[in-house]
Design a protein around this motif. Structure first.
Motif, PDB file in Angstrom:
ATOM      1  N   GLN A 182     103.664  47.223  39.386  1.00  0.00           N
ATOM      2  CA  GLN A 182     104.306  46.893  40.838  1.00  0.00           C
ATOM      3  C   GLN A 182     105.146  46.201  41.359  1.00  0.00           C
ATOM      4  OE1 GLN A 182     100.671  44.104  41.617  1.00  0.00           O
ATOM      5  NE2 GLN A 182      98.943  46.410  41.932  1.00  0.00           N
ATOM      6  N   GLY A 183     106.199  45.656  40.171  1.00  0.00           N
ATOM      7  CA  GLY A 183     107.479  44.755  41.059  1.00  0.00           C
ATOM      8  C   GLY A 183     106.584  43.209  40.695  1.00  0.00           C
ATOM      9  N   SER A 184     105.860  42.862  40.821  1.00  0.00           N
ATOM     10  CA  SER A 184     105.544  41.353  40.536  1.00  0.00           C
ATOM     11  C   SER A 184     105.215  40.713  39.207  1.00  0.00           C
ATOM     12  CB  SER A 184     104.189  41.077  40.756  1.00  0.00           C
ATOM     13  OG  SER A 184     104.076  41.527  42.479  1.00  0.00           O
ATOM     14  N   ARG A 185     106.241  39.197  38.739  1.00  0.00           N
ATOM     15  CA  ARG A 185     105.866  38.325  37.616  1.00  0.00           C
ATOM     16  C   ARG A 185     104.432  38.060  37.236  1.00  0.00           C
ATOM     17  NH1 ARG A 185     108.781  33.837  36.370  1.00  0.00           N
ATOM     18  NH2 ARG A 185     109.002  33.415  38.758  1.00  0.00           N
ATOM     19  N   LEU A 186     104.183  37.985  36.245  1.00  0.00           N
ATOM     20  CA  LEU A 186     102.589  36.996  35.670  1.00  0.00           C
ATOM     21  C   LEU A 186     103.459  36.118  34.868  1.00  0.00           C
ATOM     22  CD1 LEU A 186      99.939  36.501  35.984  1.00  0.00           C
ATOM     23  CD2 LEU A 186      99.740  37.780  34.157  1.00  0.00           C
ATOM     24  N   SER A 187     103.238  34.801  35.947  1.00  0.00           N
ATOM     25  CA  SER A 187     103.330  33.772  34.748  1.00  0.00           C
ATOM     26  C   SER A 187     102.352  32.965  34.444  1.00  0.00           C
ATOM     27  CB  SER A 187     104.134  32.730  35.870  1.00  0.00           C
ATOM     28  OG  SER A 187     104.606  31.047  34.748  1.00  0.00           O
ATOM     29  N   VAL A 188     102.077  32.278  33.252  1.00  0.00           N
ATOM     30  CA  VAL A 188     100.570  31.559  32.525  1.00  0.00           C
ATOM     31  C   VAL A 188     101.329  30.131  32.141  1.00  0.00           C
ATOM     32  CG1 VAL A 188      99.385  31.695  30.872  1.00  0.00           C
ATOM     33  CG2 VAL A 188      99.415  33.880  31.836  1.00  0.00           C
ATOM     34  N   GLU A 189     100.717  29.052  32.603  1.00  0.00           N
ATOM     35  CA  GLU A 189     101.323  27.496  32.090  1.00  0.00           C
ATOM     36  C   GLU A 189      99.607  27.180  32.104  1.00  0.00           C
ATOM     37  OE1 GLU A 189     102.261  25.522  36.055  1.00  0.00           O
ATOM     38  OE2 GLU A 189     103.703  27.765  36.270  1.00  0.00           O
ATOM     39  N   ILE A 190      99.093  26.687  30.460  1.00  0.00           N
ATOM     40  CA  ILE A 190      97.860  26.523  30.424  1.00  0.00           C
ATOM     41  C   ILE A 190      98.788  24.804  28.983  1.00  0.00           C
ATOM     42  CG2 ILE A 190      96.383  26.276  28.366  1.00  0.00           C
ATOM     43  CD1 ILE A 190      96.146  29.638  28.965  1.00  0.00           C
ATOM     44  N   GLU A 191      97.756  23.568  29.331  1.00  0.00           N
ATOM     45  CA  GLU A 191      97.561  22.833  29.148  1.00  0.00           C
ATOM     46  C   GLU A 191      96.680  22.917  27.700  1.00  0.00           C
ATOM     47  OE1 GLU A 191      95.403  18.275  29.663  1.00  0.00           O
ATOM     48  OE2 GLU A 191      97.209  19.198  31.267  1.00  0.00           O
ATOM     49  N   SER A 192      97.991  22.000  26.660  1.00  0.00           N
ATOM     50  CA  SER A 192      97.464  22.147  25.829  1.00  0.00           C
ATOM     51  C   SER A 192      96.580  20.939  25.175  1.00  0.00           C
ATOM     52  CB  SER A 192      98.501  22.153  24.142  1.00  0.00           C
ATOM     53  OG  SER A 192      98.746  20.706  24.932  1.00  0.00           O
ATOM     54  N   GLY A 193      94.944  21.475  23.834  1.00  0.00           N
ATOM     55  CA  GLY A 193      94.294  20.645  23.686  1.00  0.00           C
ATOM     56  C   GLY A 193      93.444  20.651  24.423  1.00  0.00           C
ATOM     57  N   LEU A 194      93.156  21.285  25.036  1.00  0.00           N
ATOM     58  CA  LEU A 194      92.094  21.093  26.400  1.00  0.00           C
ATOM     59  C   LEU A 194      90.633  21.773  25.687  1.00  0.00           C
ATOM     60  CD1 LEU A 194      93.751  23.649  29.411  1.00  0.00           C
ATOM     61  CD2 LEU A 194      93.250  21.199  29.022  1.00  0.00           C
ATOM     62  N   PRO A 195      89.657  20.906  26.281  1.00  0.00           N
ATOM     63  CA  PRO A 195      88.171  21.478  25.384  1.00  0.00           C
ATOM     64  C   PRO A 195      87.618  22.360  26.210  1.00  0.00           C
ATOM     65  CG  PRO A 195      88.474  19.294  26.885  1.00  0.00           C
ATOM     66  CD  PRO A 195      89.871  20.193  27.144  1.00  0.00           C
ATOM     67  N   ALA A 196      86.844  22.795  25.574  1.00  0.00           N
ATOM     68  CA  ALA A 196      85.430  23.475  25.671  1.00  0.00           C
ATOM     69  C   ALA A 196      84.466  24.413  26.847  1.00  0.00           C
ATOM     70  CB  ALA A 196      84.711  24.610  24.242  1.00  0.00           C
ATOM     71  N   VAL A 197      84.133  24.948  27.442  1.00  0.00           N
ATOM     72  CA  VAL A 197      83.229  24.509  28.639  1.00  0.00           C
ATOM     73  C   VAL A 197      82.284  25.163  27.752  1.00  0.00           C
ATOM     74  CG1 VAL A 197      84.278  24.891  30.410  1.00  0.00           C
ATOM     75  CG2 VAL A 197      83.967  26.322  29.596  1.00  0.00           C
ATOM     76  N   ASN A 198      80.769  25.139  28.658  1.00  0.00           N
ATOM     77  CA  ASN A 198      79.567  25.894  28.381  1.00  0.00           C
ATOM     78  C   ASN A 198      79.330  27.305  29.014  1.00  0.00           C
ATOM     79  OD1 ASN A 198      77.319  26.451  26.146  1.00  0.00           O
ATOM     80  ND2 ASN A 198      76.064  25.529  28.060  1.00  0.00           N
ATOM     81  N   GLY A 199      79.382  28.213  29.192  1.00  0.00           N
ATOM     82  CA  GLY A 199      78.741  29.427  29.758  1.00  0.00           C
ATOM     83  C   GLY A 199      79.194  30.479  29.397  1.00  0.00           C
ATOM     84  N   ASN A 200      79.054  31.727  29.971  1.00  0.00           N
ATOM     85  CA  ASN A 200      79.064  32.972  29.619  1.00  0.00           C
ATOM     86  C   ASN A 200      80.245  33.496  29.677  1.00  0.00           C
ATOM     87  OD1 ASN A 200      79.264  36.133  30.024  1.00  0.00           O
ATOM     88  ND2 ASN A 200      77.201  36.449  30.479  1.00  0.00           N
ATOM     89  N   ALA A 201      80.767  33.881  28.286  1.00  0.00           N
ATOM     90  CA  ALA A 201      82.708  34.238  28.416  1.00  0.00           C
ATOM     91  C   ALA A 201      82.523  35.539  29.477  1.00  0.00           C
ATOM     92  CB  ALA A 201      82.842  34.615  26.913  1.00  0.00           C
ATOM     93  N   ASP A 202      81.557  36.768  29.370  1.00  0.00           N
ATOM     94  CA  ASP A 202      82.048  37.790  30.150  1.00  0.00           C
ATOM     95  C   ASP A 202      82.391  37.945  31.372  1.00  0.00           C
ATOM     96  OD1 ASP A 202      82.114  39.183  27.408  1.00  0.00           O
ATOM     97  OD2 ASP A 202      79.661  39.941  27.776  1.00  0.00           O
ATOM     98  N   GLN A 203      81.681  36.532  31.962  1.00  0.00           N
ATOM     99  CA  GLN A 203      81.247  36.453  33.174  1.00  0.00           C
ATOM    100  C   GLN A 203      82.257  35.605  33.604  1.00  0.00           C
ATOM    101  OE1 GLN A 203      77.434  34.594  34.790  1.00  0.00           O
ATOM    102  NE2 GLN A 203      76.117  36.259  33.358  1.00  0.00           N
ATOM    103  N   LEU A 204      82.678  34.875  33.003  1.00  0.00           N
ATOM    104  CA  LEU A 204      83.963  33.976  33.149  1.00  0.00           C
ATOM    105  C   LEU A 204      85.321  34.047  33.454  1.00  0.00           C
ATOM    106  CD1 LEU A 204      83.790  30.643  31.402  1.00  0.00           C
ATOM    107  CD2 LEU A 204      82.556  30.317  33.577  1.00  0.00           C
ATOM    108  N   ALA A 205      85.315  35.652  32.281  1.00  0.00           N
ATOM    109  CA  ALA A 205      86.462  36.655  32.109  1.00  0.00           C
ATOM    110  C   ALA A 205      86.535  37.522  33.746  1.00  0.00           C
ATOM    111  CB  ALA A 205      86.480  37.570  30.787  1.00  0.00           C
ATOM    112  N   GLN A 206      85.887  37.875  34.281  1.00  0.00           N
ATOM    113  CA  GLN A 206      85.429  39.074  34.950  1.00  0.00           C
ATOM    114  C   GLN A 206      85.209  38.103  36.251  1.00  0.00           C
ATOM    115  OE1 GLN A 206      81.476  40.044  36.406  1.00  0.00           O
ATOM    116  NE2 GLN A 206      81.592  41.037  38.594  1.00  0.00           N
ATOM    117  N   VAL A 207      85.356  36.319  36.827  1.00  0.00           N
ATOM    118  CA  VAL A 207      86.456  35.364  37.466  1.00  0.00           C
ATOM    119  C   VAL A 207      87.578  35.886  37.659  1.00  0.00           C
ATOM    120  CG1 VAL A 207      86.197  33.564  38.254  1.00  0.00           C
ATOM    121  CG2 VAL A 207      84.000  34.803  37.699  1.00  0.00           C
TER     122      VAL A 207
END
Length: 645
Positions: free
Chosen positions: A522-547
């Motif tokens: 679509q002519g857009s650029r996707l930038s990803v900025e993830i801080e290193s060493g982040l802890p985990a969360v408790n949840g449903n991976a499929d639902q969080l991916a859907q979000v």
């Protein structure tokens, strides 16, 4: 906090109750307040007894003739008179007491000889309790408290002749144990013995009525009923022992009924106490033990109702042993399963502790060892009253807890009712919204289908016919999206069993990588900025991916030749994920309602994506929000709690 406050109340109230009852019981005459004078061969010399100071208790041997019921004259003519006390083996006898006493008017008081007696004073018949006989058939049992006016004869003597018989009890009564003094002294002695027991009976009766009413008001709290019956039992027991006040209240009540009631109250108390402890100390007494103890006590109670009084009298020691075994088993179980007691449990245990203290006190008292010289009296009877009032305090705390629980249940039911009403309202709104959202595409589809059908029947298939069919297909796809969104919304709510430890950083990175090619198309650029060493969360991976997918899809749909930025960082014990774009933005009129179902920023969406995102994030204990400026872009972010914080 409430339990701590209740225990402070116990520390203030329980000692006050014990001291108050000891003060009431201390009104009873002490041993050292009354002089005891022993006889010499059946004669009491009271010439120097000092009646101006105190009354006198008569003790010692009497003159008696065994196996004979004699009048005073007949007794005087007998040559087989003995000195001492008729033993338990003597079933009937006649005794004589001689009192050498200064002239004046006196009163004598005491209990008649067990278990039927007739008393002559200076040759005159003054008192009968039952009817003495020389056989079980001819004797009629009875025991009463007597107060008789007496005066010395011309020889300065008071001669008391008593006939007595006992065919109904293993123990015979004692002869010659009376109190004698001036009318004022004896009246005071009787009053001081009487009023503490009247007060105790009144306390038991009031507690019975109060706790019966409490039980009728709150039937879920069974200890109130058991305690009410326990108080009634001890009201009866106090009335048939000691001063035998129940005999005064109901003078026509047969002696055998009073006798059976005296014994019956013990096994009944055992049954009530076992179940009271079972309920107040859950897990300490097993149900099988409570049932077994109740059956044993019940068997003793049946014996008290139907067996002969002689047989009942032989069980006195065994019923005390039975109650002792129950108490011992309770304490052993309590020690084995010890945990910090609640307020009501602490009150009952304090009552038990006072009973043990009273038993030790009375053992010392009967051996002339006075732990407190100012309190020279037995306290076992008052210890029962102390235990009852301590238990009353426990019932108070238990009842208040039941009231709190009932109030909480009412509040919970009110909240559930309000929630149900709100659910019904939302359900109505949902059906209204759904009807509206489905009606529009269906209307378009019907209209275009009619146009296309008309052209086909007329044989005029042209470009407009194709447009109509394309419109039908487009609206069909929109309906499919709408139904798909509703299915996802419903499926999302059933997530609890699938919760796992999720690395949100890895999930975000993988999802963004999948979506990157579509953004570039679509002519857009996707930038990803993830801080290193982040802890985990408790949840449903499929639902969080859907979000994350929903947020990226929304950003891509509204961004052409722009930049979409996905960032993930730690912020105040939570993870914060943002999806920002430089697209069209959202109008200020729509923005406040953007998370509502069926709210759309344009006609290309279903209006369910962000609603699904919000429910997923909130069900994971997080928060989601949005910021947008028309023509500048939109930023959506959500936060989730990390594991362990």
């Amino acid at each position: 906090m409430a339990d701590k406050r209740e225990k402070w109340i116990l520390m203030a109230v329980l000692p006050f109750i014990a001291v108050l009852l000891l003060a009431v019981w201390s009104v009873k005459p002490r041993v050292d307040e009354v002089r005891t004078i022993d006889s010499k061969a059946g004669t009491w010399d009271l010439a120097a007894a000092g009646f101006e100071q105190s009354a006198v208790r008569l003790d010692g041997d009497v003159e008696y003739v065994p196996d004979a019921l004699l009048s005073p004259e007949e007794f005087s003519r007998r040559g087989d008179i003995q000195a001492g006390q008729p033993g338990d083996e003597t079933q009937y006898a006649t005794s004589r007491m001689r009192l050498i006493i200064p002239s004046g008017s006196y009163l004598i008081c005491g209990y008649s000889v067990d278990f039927a007696s007739r008393m002559y004073v200076n040759g005159e018949l003054l008192f009968e309790a039952g009817a003495p006989g020389d056989s079980r058939e001819s004797a009629r049992p009875g025991v009463k408290f007597f107060v008789l006016p007496v005066s010395p004869d011309e020889n300065g003597e008071i001669v008391i002749v008593q006939q007595a018989s006992n065919f109904i009890h293993k123990d015979g009564g004692s002869y010659g144990h009376f109190y004698i003094g001036t009318p004022e002294q004896i009246d005071q002695y009787i009053s001081r013995n009487l009023w503490p027991e009247v007060i105790l009976m009144g306390v038991y009766l009031v507690l019975f009525v109060v706790h019966l009413i409490l039980y009728l008001m709150m039937r879920n709290y069974k200890p109130n009923l058991l305690f009410a019956l326990f108080c009634l039992t001890w009201f009866v027991r106090t009335g048939v022992t000691g001063q035998r006040l129940l005999d005064v209240i109901l003078p026509k009540l047969p002696w055998v009924v009073l006798f059976r009631l005296e014994y019956l109250t013990m096994p009944l108390s055992g049954i009530l106490l076992v179940w009271l402890l079972y309920l107040i100390f859950p897990g300490v007494l097993q149900k099988w033990f409570s049932l077994a103890a109740s059956i044993l006590c019940g068997a003793v109670a049946v014996l008290d109702v139907f067996a002969s009084t002689l047989l009942i009298s032989y069980t006195a020691v065994w019923r005390v042993v039975l109650l002792g075994v129950i108490a011992l088993y309770f304490f052993v179980r309590l020690i084995l399963r010890w945990r910090r007691p609640a307020a009501e449990q602490a009150a009952v245990l304090s009552g038990f502790a006072f009973l043990v203290f009273a038993a030790v006190w009375d053992m010392c008292y009967h051996r002339d060892v006075f732990l407190l010289p100012a309190l020279r009296f037995a306290i076992s009877e008052v210890a029962i009253a102390v235990f009852v009032l301590f238990a009353m305090t426990a019932m108070f705390f238990g009842t208040m807890r039941e009231v709190r629980m009932a109030r909480e249940r009412e509040e919970r039911m009110a909240a559930e009712k309000a929630a149900a009403e709100e659910l019904a309202r939302l359900k109505g709104e949902f059906y209204t919204d759904l009807s509206h959202e489905m009606k529009t595409p269906l209307t378009v589809m019907v209209a275009n289908a009619e146009f296309a059908a008309r052209n086909i029947r007329a044989g005029a298939i042209d470009e407009e016919t194709g447009v109509d069919l394309d419109a039908i297909a487009a609206e069909g796809r929109r309906l499919a999206k709408l139904v798909n969104g509703l299915v996802n919304l419903n499926r999302m709510r059933d997530k609890g069993a699938q919760d796992t430890v999720v690395s949100l950083a890895k999930l975000t990175e993988e999802t963004a990588r999948t979506y990157k090619a579509l953004a570039e198309k679509q002519g857009s650029r996707l930038s990803v900025e993830i801080e290193s060493g982040l802890p985990a969360v408790n949840g449903n991976a499929d639902q969080l991916a859907q979000v994350v997918i929903n947020l990226l899809a929304n950003a891509g749909r509204h961004t052409r030749d722009g930049v979409i930025t996905v960032s993930l960082r730690r912020e105040s014990g939570r993870l914060r994920l943002e999806v920002a774009d430089t697209g069209d933005g959202i109008s200020p009129e729509i923005l406040p309602h953007i998370f509502d179902r069926f709210c759309r920023g344009d006609e290309s969406g279903t209006g369910l994506g962000l609603a699904i995102c919000r429910e997923i994030i909130e069900n994971h204990g997080g928060k989601i929000d949005i910021q947008s400026d028309m023509g500048k872009g939109t930023t959506v972010w959500f936060t989730l709690p990390v594991i362990g914080e």
